[in-house]
Design a protein around this motif. Sequence first.
Motif, short mmCIF file in Angstrom:
data_model
loop_
_atom_site.label_atom_id
_atom_site.label_comp_id
_atom_site.label_asym_id
_atom_site.label_seq_id
_atom_site.Cartn_x
_atom_site.Cartn_y
_atom_site.Cartn_z
N LYS A 145 51.18 6.28 54.87
CA LYS A 145 49.92 6.45 54.17
C LYS A 145 50.16 6.36 52.67
N VAL A 146 49.21 5.78 51.95
CA VAL A 146 49.27 5.73 50.49
C VAL A 146 47.91 6.13 49.94
N VAL A 147 47.95 6.90 48.85
CA VAL A 147 46.74 7.30 48.14
C VAL A 147 47.00 7.03 46.67
N VAL A 148 46.11 6.27 46.03
CA VAL A 148 46.22 5.98 44.61
C VAL A 148 45.15 6.79 43.89
N THR A 176 52.74 8.50 48.35
CA THR A 176 53.09 7.83 49.60
C THR A 176 53.67 8.81 50.59
N LEU A 177 53.36 8.58 51.85
CA LEU A 177 54.01 9.26 52.96
C LEU A 177 54.77 8.19 53.72
N VAL A 178 56.08 8.38 53.86
CA VAL A 178 56.92 7.41 54.56
C VAL A 178 57.67 8.12 55.67
N ASP A 179 58.13 7.32 56.64
CA ASP A 179 58.95 7.89 57.70
C ASP A 179 60.41 7.90 57.26
N LEU A 187 47.38 15.87 46.09
CA LEU A 187 47.38 14.49 46.60
C LEU A 187 48.15 14.39 47.91
N ALA A 188 49.29 15.07 47.99
CA ALA A 188 50.08 15.03 49.22
C ALA A 188 49.31 15.64 50.38
N ALA A 189 48.64 16.76 50.14
CA ALA A 189 47.84 17.38 51.19
C ALA A 189 46.69 16.48 51.60
N TYR A 190 46.08 15.81 50.62
CA TYR A 190 44.98 14.88 50.93
C TYR A 190 45.48 13.69 51.76
N ALA A 191 46.63 13.13 51.37
CA ALA A 191 47.19 12.00 52.12
C ALA A 191 47.57 12.43 53.54
#
Length: 168
Positions: free
Chosen positions: A49-52, A39-42, A62-66
């Motif tokens: 953004k969320v990537v599963v 997850t990317l949160v403020d 995963l963080a770079a992809y998100a």
Amino acid sequence: MNTTNCDRRRQSVGQDRPKKGDVYGFDGCKKVKGRKRQTLVDSLGLLLKVVVSEANAPERVLAAYALMELLEERPELLEKVKVMWVDSGYDGDKFALCVWLMIQAHVEVIRRTEQEFQVLPKRWVVERTFGWFNQYHRLSKDYERLTEMSEAAIYAVMTRIMLRRLVS
């Protein structure tokens, strides 16, 4: 009597298909099998953004992809970002360089100084967001076959949380 037909009738429906779907792995560091939610949160803990993905996927990738997907979908959200707070799993010069090249933000790693429990500054924001997710039965465990459905359920829950805050 044909015994092969009897055997087929006793087999449950869907037993020949994989139960958890295609994206399913084992995270050796945390000793957990299943999926990973990136997850990317403020700074308020609201979801950007969320990537599963499978549990054995590297966190930095995963963080770079998100981050790349968020930059492609909503670049205006990342224009004013100057610092990105991450935990020690994202430590490394290559990840920091990747973030700098994408959004020109510095990566600040929040580390523990002692082994026992302590509240880490800025880390609790993400943990609180995951706590909000766990209040909903559908997100408390991985019930979905498709990762897209898991992501959609997370977005739906976060939309509900944000709307409830707007009303009150």
